[in-house]
Write a protein that holds these residues in place. Structure first.
Motif, PDB file in Angstrom:
ATOM      1  N   ASP A  69       0.837  -1.206   0.000  1.00  0.00           N
ATOM      2  CA  ASP A  69       0.000   0.000   0.000  1.00  0.00           C
ATOM      3  C   ASP A  69       0.870   1.253   0.000  1.00  0.00           C
ATOM      4  N   ARG A  70       1.914   1.264   0.815  1.00  0.00           N
ATOM      5  CA  ARG A  70       2.832   2.412   0.823  1.00  0.00           C
ATOM      6  C   ARG A  70       3.512   2.565  -0.530  1.00  0.00           C
ATOM      7  N   GLN A  71       3.927   1.454  -1.129  1.00  0.00           N
ATOM      8  CA  GLN A  71       4.566   1.523  -2.442  1.00  0.00           C
ATOM      9  C   GLN A  71       3.601   2.038  -3.504  1.00  0.00           C
ATOM     10  N   MET A  72       2.327   1.653  -3.375  1.00  0.00           N
ATOM     11  CA  MET A  72       1.338   2.130  -4.345  1.00  0.00           C
ATOM     12  C   MET A  72       1.106   3.636  -4.211  1.00  0.00           C
ATOM     13  N   VAL A  73       1.129   4.156  -2.988  1.00  0.00           N
ATOM     14  CA  VAL A  73       0.970   5.598  -2.778  1.00  0.00           C
ATOM     15  C   VAL A  73       2.136   6.340  -3.418  1.00  0.00           C
ATOM     16  N   VAL A  74       3.355   5.850  -3.215  1.00  0.00           N
ATOM     17  CA  VAL A  74       4.538   6.477  -3.818  1.00  0.00           C
ATOM     18  C   VAL A  74       4.457   6.402  -5.341  1.00  0.00           C
ATOM     19  N   ALA A  75       4.068   5.233  -5.869  1.00  0.00           N
ATOM     20  CA  ALA A  75       3.950   5.079  -7.321  1.00  0.00           C
ATOM     21  C   ALA A  75       2.861   5.992  -7.871  1.00  0.00           C
ATOM     22  N   ASP A  76       1.756   6.154  -7.146  1.00  0.00           N
ATOM     23  CA  ASP A  76       0.679   7.046  -7.588  1.00  0.00           C
ATOM     24  C   ASP A  76       1.157   8.489  -7.642  1.00  0.00           C
ATOM     25  N   GLU A  77       1.962   8.894  -6.657  1.00  0.00           N
ATOM     26  CA  GLU A  77       2.526  10.252  -6.668  1.00  0.00           C
ATOM     27  C   GLU A  77       3.448  10.443  -7.867  1.00  0.00           C
ATOM     28  N   HIS A  78       4.264   9.427  -8.180  1.00  0.00           N
ATOM     29  CA  HIS A  78       5.150   9.514  -9.341  1.00  0.00           C
ATOM     30  C   HIS A  78       4.337   9.599 -10.635  1.00  0.00           C
ATOM     31  N   VAL A  79       3.284   8.817 -10.736  1.00  0.00           N
ATOM     32  CA  VAL A  79       2.441   8.840 -11.937  1.00  0.00           C
ATOM     33  C   VAL A  79       1.775  10.200 -12.087  1.00  0.00           C
ATOM     34  N   ASN A  80       1.275  10.746 -10.985  1.00  0.00           N
ATOM     35  CA  ASN A  80       0.658  12.075 -11.053  1.00  0.00           C
ATOM     36  C   ASN A  80       1.662  13.142 -11.475  1.00  0.00           C
ATOM     37  N   ALA A  81       2.894  13.051 -10.931  1.00  0.00           N
ATOM     38  CA  ALA A  81       3.934  14.017 -11.314  1.00  0.00           C
ATOM     39  C   ALA A  81       4.264  13.882 -12.796  1.00  0.00           C
ATOM     40  N   LEU A  82       4.377  12.651 -13.284  1.00  0.00           N
ATOM     41  CA  LEU A  82       4.665  12.440 -14.709  1.00  0.00           C
ATOM     42  C   LEU A  82       3.508  12.921 -15.579  1.00  0.00           C
ATOM     43  N   ALA A  83       2.284  12.728 -15.130  1.00  0.00           N
ATOM     44  CA  ALA A  83       1.124  13.183 -15.892  1.00  0.00           C
ATOM     45  C   ALA A  83       1.108  14.707 -15.989  1.00  0.00           C
ATOM     46  N   GLU A  84       1.461  15.387 -14.895  1.00  0.00           N
ATOM     47  CA  GLU A  84       1.533  16.851 -14.928  1.00  0.00           C
ATOM     48  C   GLU A  84       2.616  17.320 -15.894  1.00  0.00           C
ATOM     49  N   LYS A  85       3.791  16.665 -15.841  1.00  0.00           N
ATOM     50  CA  LYS A  85       4.879  17.033 -16.767  1.00  0.00           C
ATOM     51  C   LYS A  85       4.462  16.791 -18.213  1.00  0.00           C
ATOM     52  N   PHE A  86       3.762  15.680 -18.461  1.00  0.00           N
ATOM     53  CA  PHE A  86       3.307  15.369 -19.813  1.00  0.00           C
ATOM     54  C   PHE A  86       2.281  16.396 -20.277  1.00  0.00           C
ATOM     55  N   ALA A  87       1.378  16.792 -19.379  1.00  0.00           N
ATOM     56  CA  ALA A  87       0.382  17.803 -19.740  1.00  0.00           C
ATOM     57  C   ALA A  87       1.045  19.141 -20.028  1.00  0.00           C
ATOM     58  N   GLU A  88       2.058  19.505 -19.237  1.00  0.00           N
ATOM     59  CA  GLU A  88       2.795  20.755 -19.491  1.00  0.00           C
ATOM     60  C   GLU A  88       3.540  20.688 -20.825  1.00  0.00           C
ATOM     61  N   ALA A  89       4.154  19.545 -21.094  1.00  0.00           N
ATOM     62  CA  ALA A  89       4.898  19.397 -22.356  1.00  0.00           C
ATOM     63  C   ALA A  89       3.934  19.425 -23.540  1.00  0.00           C
ATOM     64  N   ALA A  90       2.778  18.806 -23.397  1.00  0.00           N
ATOM     65  CA  ALA A  90       1.805  18.793 -24.489  1.00  0.00           C
ATOM     66  C   ALA A  90       1.253  20.194 -24.720  1.00  0.00           C
ATOM     67  N   SER A  91       1.003  20.958 -23.663  1.00  0.00           N
ATOM     68  CA  SER A  91       0.462  22.315 -23.836  1.00  0.00           C
ATOM     69  C   SER A  91       1.517  23.240 -24.419  1.00  0.00           C
ATOM     70  N   SER A  92       2.797  23.051 -24.052  1.00  0.00           N
ATOM     71  CA  SER A  92       3.845  23.900 -24.620  1.00  0.00           C
ATOM     72  C   SER A  92       4.073  23.560 -26.088  1.00  0.00           C
ATOM     73  N   GLN A  93       3.908  22.333 -26.476  1.00  0.00           N
ATOM     74  CA  GLN A  93       4.055  21.955 -27.882  1.00  0.00           C
ATOM     75  C   GLN A  93       2.884  22.477 -28.704  1.00  0.00           C
ATOM     76  N   GLN A  94       1.710  22.536 -28.157  1.00  0.00           N
ATOM     77  CA  GLN A  94       0.543  23.052 -28.897  1.00  0.00           C
ATOM     78  C   GLN A  94       0.685  24.520 -29.187  1.00  0.00           C
ATOM     79  N   SER A  95       1.231  25.288 -28.260  1.00  0.00           N
ATOM     80  CA  SER A  95       1.358  26.714 -28.512  1.00  0.00           C
ATOM     81  C   SER A  95       2.387  27.002 -29.594  1.00  0.00           C
ATOM     82  N   ASP A  96       3.416  26.167 -29.734  1.00  0.00           N
ATOM     83  CA  ASP A  96       4.424  26.344 -30.765  1.00  0.00           C
ATOM     84  C   ASP A  96       3.868  26.013 -32.151  1.00  0.00           C
TER      85      ASP A  96
END
Length: 99
Positions: A69-96
């Motif tokens: 359960d603790r490992q899943m919480v850590v993995a969920d935080e990593h996935v959320n962080a990666l999803a935010e980075k991916f969303a930022e990268a996708a939005s920056s590519q759209q504006s270009d």
């Protein structure tokens, strides 16, 4: 010999025989009860050992579930962080590239 005296001896002898038969029956019953007690005691002891083993296994499984359960919480935080980075990268590519 006297007839009443002989009758008393016979009755006492018969009473003695009956008491011996009852005594033997009670002794046999006592031995059977002791044997049954030993068997039941062994069964109860085996059940206690099984319950102790099950409790130990349950505690082990509980600690493993807590770890996972603790490992899943850590993995969920990593996935959320990666999803935010991916969303930022996708939005920056759209504006270009507006197309």
């Amino acid at each position: 010999m006297n007839n009443p005296l002989m009758l008393a001896v016979i009755i006492e002898s018969m009473a003695l025989v009956v008491m011996l038969v009852v005594l033997l029956y009670l002794a046999r019953t006592l031995l059977k009860l002791k044997r049954d007690y030993r068997v039941l005691n062994d069964v109860v002891q085996a059940n206690c050992n099984d319950i102790a083993g099950l409790c130990t296994a349950a505690l082990t499984v509980d600690s493993r579930i807590a770890t996972v359960d603790r490992q899943m919480v850590v993995a969920d935080e990593h996935v959320n962080a990666l999803a935010e980075k991916f969303a930022e990268a996708a939005s920056s590519q759209q504006s270009d590239h507006p197309y």
